[in-house]
Motif scaffolding. Structure first.
Motif, mmCIF file in Angstrom:
data_model
loop_
_atom_site.group_PDB
_atom_site.id
_atom_site.type_symbol
_atom_site.label_atom_id
_atom_site.label_comp_id
_atom_site.label_asym_id
_atom_site.label_seq_id
_atom_site.Cartn_x
_atom_site.Cartn_y
_atom_site.Cartn_z
ATOM 1 N N SER A 47 0.831 -1.211 0.000
ATOM 2 C CA SER A 47 0.000 0.000 0.000
ATOM 3 C C SER A 47 0.861 1.254 0.000
ATOM 4 O O SER A 47 0.488 2.275 -0.587
ATOM 5 C CB SER A 47 -0.933 0.016 1.219
ATOM 6 O OG SER A 47 -1.836 -1.066 1.152
ATOM 7 N N GLN A 89 -7.131 0.675 -0.320
ATOM 8 C CA GLN A 89 -7.529 -0.433 0.543
ATOM 9 C C GLN A 89 -8.578 0.042 1.544
ATOM 10 O O GLN A 89 -9.509 -0.674 1.872
ATOM 11 C CB GLN A 89 -6.271 -0.927 1.268
ATOM 12 C CG GLN A 89 -6.456 -2.168 2.094
ATOM 13 C CD GLN A 89 -5.102 -2.703 2.590
ATOM 14 O OE1 GLN A 89 -4.087 -2.031 2.482
ATOM 15 N NE2 GLN A 89 -5.115 -3.898 3.113
ATOM 16 N N ASP A 168 -5.989 -1.630 -4.713
ATOM 17 C CA ASP A 168 -5.390 -2.195 -3.510
ATOM 18 C C ASP A 168 -6.406 -3.098 -2.815
ATOM 19 O O ASP A 168 -7.313 -2.620 -2.137
ATOM 20 C CB ASP A 168 -4.936 -1.052 -2.586
ATOM 21 C CG ASP A 168 -3.969 -1.528 -1.504
ATOM 22 O OD1 ASP A 168 -3.819 -2.754 -1.340
ATOM 23 O OD2 ASP A 168 -3.374 -0.665 -0.836
ATOM 24 N N GLU A 169 -6.278 -4.374 -3.002
ATOM 25 C CA GLU A 169 -7.175 -5.390 -2.434
ATOM 26 C C GLU A 169 -8.660 -5.138 -2.708
ATOM 27 O O GLU A 169 -9.477 -5.152 -1.782
ATOM 28 C CB GLU A 169 -6.949 -5.532 -0.920
ATOM 29 C CG GLU A 169 -5.604 -6.161 -0.598
ATOM 30 C CD GLU A 169 -5.476 -6.521 0.869
ATOM 31 O OE1 GLU A 169 -6.430 -7.085 1.419
ATOM 32 O OE2 GLU A 169 -4.433 -6.230 1.453
ATOM 33 N N GLY A 399 -3.168 -2.804 6.436
ATOM 34 C CA GLY A 399 -4.531 -3.322 6.550
ATOM 35 C C GLY A 399 -4.605 -4.646 7.300
ATOM 36 O O GLY A 399 -5.420 -4.826 8.209
HETATM 37 MG MG LIG Z 1 -2.021 -2.759 2.269
#
Ligand SMILES: [Mg+2]
Ligand SMILES: Nc1ncnc2c1ncn2[C@@H]1O[C@H](COP(=O)(O)OP(=O)(O)OP(=O)(O)O)[C@@H](O)[C@H]1O
Length: 508
Positions: A47, A89, A168-169, A399
């Motif tokens: 990230s 994220q 991001d995810e 995260g």
């Molecule tokens: Mg991350």
């Protein structure tokens, strides 16, 4: 490679925060029409790299080149000018605004100097249709569940018409149906020449969508491999060792019921839900999104009211709609939305870990600080929380490490019945196994665990029994040895034979 083929290149990027080197000389490049996966453990620096590329962080060193030319990305405007759109994220939507307002925030179409609402809503409608999201453009973002929020974020990124799309995810909170939709969109964009940077902890998504993979470990790029690389090889690159047992399970024989739920009903949401979880048992709650699993979990924890039924813990009835009563009885909940419900983001790791225990840690009116610190150190170590120290603010943890803190909070408290709603969301493959082991330690010491997860192999791998919900009812129960994916899905898509609650649950 010609400069025209190369959209972005970063060389030797470095970024430090107090107490951590997040990026320690990272190299990465992105070509036109490719999906480049960034892979790495929780806290590896994924990230942070993304935030350097979208102008949210300034690197301490290194170079960024766009189409072969060195550039500076010092803010969102720079990124936008370079055609870089980012889905973070953590959500960045404004809850009080509508879906359309969020999509076009700061860029609303105008007519005679006024915001052209009609056009904005029509444009938003078209984008929502493109991502297959069935919500009105005028709906308030506050009213949407977490999966829909993510789809709005995606619609917003698409509205920028970017050449570089960073995600991001994005799939962490999506259902498999929505993941399919997202993949279709990304493939279309790829055909149009858009380059996508894609972060995920779901390894099976890599071969399905990706072209190349860059692996980050401890802030360094440790390898670049084709997306078709076998999963165990990816894991080895990522964590530096292979991971043997996915679902370690040694369970004692179940003891007496710790949690008994009888006839729990919330009109229009769930109906006549009854089950028990015994000491030493992990019970899985499976079902499609919208089946009512999270709602039942929240009701048992006292976070939401219910209309009928009872909740007993260790034989004592627990007052309805009262979180303190539930916690006092020994019930804990790791919620699906960690940012909204699980954490105090601006408090430290230690303060968050101590949130539940604070009362019992108070001796003669004084907080036992030393004891608290020792406990927090122990739990953070067990979970492998990657941090500069216990005083780091939770907001600045990665995260996955935030998620570990939410779980740790309940491990520290003397929780008898732990309800886990998507516990391994955003957790890397190595840390998942550690969380499974902690679940086993809880059951070994006679605690009870109720587990909700959209990761079906995880539910099947961890549970002693699986309850399947559909349309707000429990439609079946399977012991571990009968609980296969097919058996669970067959129950999950079945229509319960009832008349009183067709609305609200159908049409999903
Ligand atoms: Mg991350
Ligand atoms: N604003 C910040 N202040 C202090 N430390 C930070 C900050 N942002 C990130 N870090 C630290 O930098 C490291 C890398 O974090 P990053 O968020 O990039 O990890 P990640 O690879 O995205 O992990 P995850 O898979 O858990 O999301 C972590 O140790 C994190 O705590």
């Amino acid at each position: 490679m010609s400069a025209a083929e190369e959209l972005l290149r970063v060389e030797g990027i470095r970024k430090s925060f107090p107490g951590v080197v997040a990026l320690d000389g990272v190299d990465f490049d992105l070509r036109r029409g490719e999906v480049h996966v960034l892979l790495g453990e929780n806290g590896a620096g994924k990230s942070t790299l993304i935030k350097v590329l979208c102008g949210a962080h300034r690197p301490d060193g290194g170079r960024i080149l766009a189409a072969g030319r060195e550039v500076r990305i010092h803010g969102a405007q720079d990124a936008e000018r370079l055609g870089i759109a980012t889905i973070h994220q953590e959500f960045n939507l404004v809850p009080e605004l509508t879906v359309a307002e969020n999509i076009f925030l700061g860029r609303q179409p105008r007519r005679f100097g006024m915001i052209d609402r009609r056009r904005m809503e029509a444009d938003a409608q078209a984008l929502l249709q493109r991502v297959g999201l069935d919500v009105p453009p005028r709906a308030k973002v506050r009213e949407l569940g977490i999966a829909r929020l993510q789809m709005v974020e995606i619609a917003k990124a698409l509205s920028l018409d970017a050449r570089v799309l960073i995600m991001d995810e994005p799939t962490a909170v999506l259902t498999s149906e929505e993941v399919d939709k997202l993949f279709r969109i990304v493939r279309d964009l790829r055909d149009d020449g858009v380059g996508t940077v894609f972060i995920t902890h779901h390894l099976e998504e890599i071969a399905a969508l990706g072209d190349r993979v860059t692996v980050l470990r401890d802030g360094r790029s440790v390898g670049q491999v084709p997306a078709a690389t076998p999963e165990d090889e990816l894991v080895r690159l990522m964590v530096g060792r292979s991971i043997e047992q996915q679902y370690p399970r040694e369970r004692p024989d179940p003891g007496r019921p710790l949690l008994s739920v009888r006839g729990l009903t919330r009109h229009g949401v769930f109906h006549d839900v009854s089950f028990e979880v015994r000491a030493g048992e992990v019970v899985g709650l499976a079902g499609l999104v919208g089946a009512g699993r999270t709602e039942v979990a929240r009701a048992v924890f006292g976070a939401d009211p219910y209309d009928a039924g009872t909740v007993d813990v260790r034989g004592e009835s627990v007052a309805r709609g009262d979180v303190n009563a539930a916690m006092g009885a020994g019930v804990g909940l790791v919620p699906e939305d960690r940012k909204g419900q699980g954490l105090v983001l601006d408090a430290s790791v230690q303060e968050n870990l101590g949130l539940v225990t604070l009362r019992s840690a108070t001796r003669a009116g004084l907080v036992d600080l030393k004891g608290q610190r020792a406990d927090a150190t122990r739990v953070a170590g067990q979970l492998g929380v990657r941090m500069a120290g216990l005083d780091q603010r939770v907001r600045t943890l990665s995260g996955g490490n935030q998620q570990k803190v939410v779980i740790g909070k309940w491990l520290l408290a003397d929780t008898q019945v732990l309800i886990l709603d998507e516990p391994t969301r955003g957790i890397d493959v190595g840390a998942k196994v550690e969380i499974y082991q902690l679940i086993n330690e809880l059951t070994a010491s006679g605690r009870a665990v109720l587990m909700i997860s959209s990761d079906l192999p995880e539910v099947l791998g961890m549970s002693d029994r699986v309850l399947v919900m559909a349309q707000g009812r429990i439609v079946g129960e399977l012991p571990a040895h009968e609980a296969t994916q097919d058996a669970v899905m067959a129950l999950a898509v079945a229509t319960p034979n009832t008349e009183d609650e067709a609305e609200g649950s159908r049409g999903h």
